[in-house]
Design a protein around this motif. Structure first.
Motif, short mmCIF file in Angstrom:
data_model
loop_
_atom_site.label_atom_id
_atom_site.label_comp_id
_atom_site.label_asym_id
_atom_site.label_seq_id
_atom_site.Cartn_x
_atom_site.Cartn_y
_atom_site.Cartn_z
N ALA A 181 9.26 23.76 -70.13
CA ALA A 181 10.41 24.60 -69.76
C ALA A 181 9.98 26.03 -69.41
CB ALA A 181 11.41 24.63 -70.91
N SER A 182 9.02 26.56 -70.14
CA SER A 182 8.63 27.96 -69.89
C SER A 182 7.94 28.11 -68.54
CB SER A 182 7.75 28.50 -71.02
OG SER A 182 6.53 27.82 -71.07
N SER A 183 7.29 27.04 -68.05
CA SER A 183 6.66 27.08 -66.72
C SER A 183 7.69 27.39 -65.65
CB SER A 183 6.02 25.73 -66.37
OG SER A 183 4.98 25.43 -67.25
N TYR A 184 8.94 26.97 -65.87
CA TYR A 184 9.99 27.13 -64.87
C TYR A 184 11.07 28.12 -65.30
CZ TYR A 184 7.70 23.10 -62.88
OH TYR A 184 6.74 22.27 -62.34
N ARG A 185 10.78 28.85 -66.38
CA ARG A 185 11.76 29.79 -66.95
C ARG A 185 13.12 29.09 -67.13
NH1 ARG A 185 8.64 32.94 -63.54
NH2 ARG A 185 7.64 34.72 -64.55
N SER A 186 13.05 27.89 -67.64
CA SER A 186 14.26 27.08 -67.81
C SER A 186 15.12 27.57 -68.95
CB SER A 186 13.88 25.63 -68.12
OG SER A 186 12.91 25.16 -67.22
N THR A 187 16.40 27.25 -68.86
CA THR A 187 17.33 27.48 -69.97
C THR A 187 17.57 26.13 -70.65
OG1 THR A 187 18.41 29.30 -68.83
CG2 THR A 187 19.69 28.19 -70.55
N ILE A 188 17.49 26.11 -71.98
CA ILE A 188 17.77 24.89 -72.73
C ILE A 188 19.06 25.07 -73.50
CG2 ILE A 188 16.95 23.29 -74.54
CD1 ILE A 188 14.08 24.12 -73.83
N ASP A 189 20.02 24.18 -73.27
CA ASP A 189 21.26 24.20 -74.05
C ASP A 189 21.16 23.16 -75.16
OD1 ASP A 189 22.19 26.06 -72.30
OD2 ASP A 189 23.74 24.80 -71.37
N MET A 190 21.13 23.62 -76.41
CA MET A 190 21.17 22.71 -77.56
C MET A 190 22.65 22.44 -77.82
SD MET A 190 17.91 22.47 -78.42
CE MET A 190 18.21 21.42 -79.83
N LEU A 191 23.05 21.19 -77.72
CA LEU A 191 24.47 20.86 -77.83
C LEU A 191 24.75 20.02 -79.08
CD1 LEU A 191 27.32 20.91 -76.47
CD2 LEU A 191 26.64 18.79 -75.28
N TYR A 192 25.55 20.57 -79.97
CA TYR A 192 25.95 19.86 -81.18
C TYR A 192 27.38 19.37 -80.98
CZ TYR A 192 27.11 19.17 -86.17
OH TYR A 192 27.51 18.64 -87.38
N ILE A 193 27.54 18.04 -80.92
CA ILE A 193 28.87 17.47 -80.67
C ILE A 193 29.43 16.97 -82.00
CG2 ILE A 193 30.16 15.71 -79.40
CD1 ILE A 193 27.65 15.74 -77.43
N ASN A 220 20.20 28.27 -75.68
CA ASN A 220 21.59 28.52 -76.08
C ASN A 220 22.00 27.46 -77.08
OD1 ASN A 220 21.86 30.55 -74.08
ND2 ASN A 220 22.22 28.99 -72.54
N PHE A 221 22.59 27.86 -78.18
CA PHE A 221 23.07 26.91 -79.18
C PHE A 221 24.58 26.76 -79.02
CE2 PHE A 221 19.03 28.36 -80.73
CZ PHE A 221 18.45 27.20 -81.25
N LYS A 222 25.00 25.53 -78.66
CA LYS A 222 26.42 25.30 -78.37
C LYS A 222 26.99 24.23 -79.31
CE LYS A 222 26.04 27.04 -73.89
NZ LYS A 222 26.95 27.89 -73.15
N ILE A 223 28.27 24.38 -79.61
CA ILE A 223 28.95 23.36 -80.42
C ILE A 223 30.18 22.90 -79.63
CG2 ILE A 223 30.25 22.88 -82.54
CD1 ILE A 223 28.44 24.89 -83.97
N GLU A 224 30.33 21.59 -79.55
CA GLU A 224 31.49 21.05 -78.85
C GLU A 224 32.25 20.12 -79.78
OE1 GLU A 224 31.95 18.65 -74.75
OE2 GLU A 224 31.03 20.63 -74.65
N SER A 225 33.54 20.31 -79.86
CA SER A 225 34.37 19.50 -80.75
C SER A 225 34.79 18.21 -80.03
CB SER A 225 35.60 20.30 -81.16
OG SER A 225 36.43 19.47 -81.95
N SER A 226 34.24 17.10 -80.50
CA SER A 226 34.57 15.82 -79.87
C SER A 226 34.12 14.67 -80.76
CB SER A 226 33.85 15.72 -78.52
OG SER A 226 34.01 14.42 -78.00
N ASN A 227 34.77 13.52 -80.59
CA ASN A 227 34.35 12.32 -81.32
C ASN A 227 33.50 11.42 -80.44
OD1 ASN A 227 35.53 12.74 -83.79
ND2 ASN A 227 37.54 11.99 -83.10
#
Length: 284
Positions: A181-193, A220-227
């Motif tokens: 990821a760092s080779s491409y300056r990528s953004t990583i979204d960590m998603l907690y559902i 980015n640390f994200k939380i999404e409310s879903s079943n």
């Protein structure tokens, strides 16, 4: 930086060639050693009518010869098209089953990642992953990067990593992701559902570990409310224009539930982006 070791199984299909091209492009900034492998045991027995004791050796030698010849063509084609001083290529032609040979090479050469096309010669439109890719993904103790059929290489600028933070991640596997990821300056979204936005102490510790290991990238640390995990992942990929999906396959992970307990078609996500499955299994 240590040398990156990459195994690419091939069945000489257009799809397998596409996976090779994707891998050489993805790791172009890293000193990498590629092992392009063809396991041909199934081909020997594909026409059992002509096989008997006398012809077995003959058929085996003929299949092996064709296999080696095709592998050499691939090697010279890559070396002439994409001459990269950071890359070296090895070819392996083996009278073995794909799964067993992949396992053997992973151990012998301490492979970091296996790159495979998600559909091979049997292009069943109802199967998200070709059965070979699925077998390797389930049973070989190594991260697997699956490349969808006809996928045109795109830099992985935006990566989605859904997780429940319940598992202790492997430093080596997160390092692979971090460097890539760092080779491409990528953004990583960590998603907690989850229906709950509160993390337990164990989850918080695992999240902190990820933060520390992915220090070279924007996370980015994200939380999404879903079943419904599958729907949420699919929706997120489409809405956020995700270039790569990363998941961990281990006991009690999202991915294990998808792979082992429901038909893989449910993940169907009609996955049309590369998918990196981290294994989190103990390497020998």
């Amino acid at each position: 930086m240590a040398m990156r070791k990459i195994l690419i199984p091939t069945d000489f299909s257009k799809n397998a060639m596409n996976a090779i091209q994707y891998a050489t492009e993805l790791f172009k900034y890293e000193v990498s050693e590629f092992y392009i492998m063809h396991a041909f045991q199934n081909e020997i027995y594909s026409d059992e009518v002509i096989l008997n004791r006398e012809t077995l050796d003959e058929v085996t030698n003929a299949v092996h010869k064709t296999s080696l010849s095709e592998l050499k063509k691939i090697k010279s084609s890559i070396e002439s098209d994409k001459s990269n001083p950071k890359h070296t290529f090895n070819i392996i032609s083996a009278n073995n089953l794909l799964l067993d040979e992949a396992d053997k090479i992973v151990d012998k050469h301490n492979i970091d990642v296996i790159v495979m096309g998600t559909r091979g010669k049997t292009n069943d439109k109802n199967i998200t992953f070709g059965s070979n890719t699925l077998q390797v993904l389930k049973y070989v103790q190594c991260p697997v990067l699956s490349i969808p059929q006809n996928y045109k290489y795109t830099q992985p600028k935006h990566i989605l990593f859904p997780t429940n933070y319940m598992i202790p991640y492997k430093r080596r596997e997160l390092k692979l992701l971090c460097e890539m990821a760092s080779s491409y300056r990528s953004t990583i979204d960590m998603l907690y559902i989850s229906k709950s936005s509160t993390l337990s102490r164990r989850q918080q510790e695992n999240m902190d570990f990820i933060k520390a290991e992915l220090y070279k990238t924007n996370v980015n640390f994200k939380i999404e409310s879903s079943n419904h995990i599958i729907n949420s992942i699919y929706k997120y990929i489409k809405e956020k224009d995700i270039d790569m999906l990363v998941m961990v396959n281990t006991t009690h992970s999202f991915l294990e539930n998808i792979l082992f307990q429901s038909p893989l078609d449910e993940l169907s996500l009609n996955l049309d982006i590369p998918f990196l499955s981290l294994q989190n299994l103990k390497r020998k």
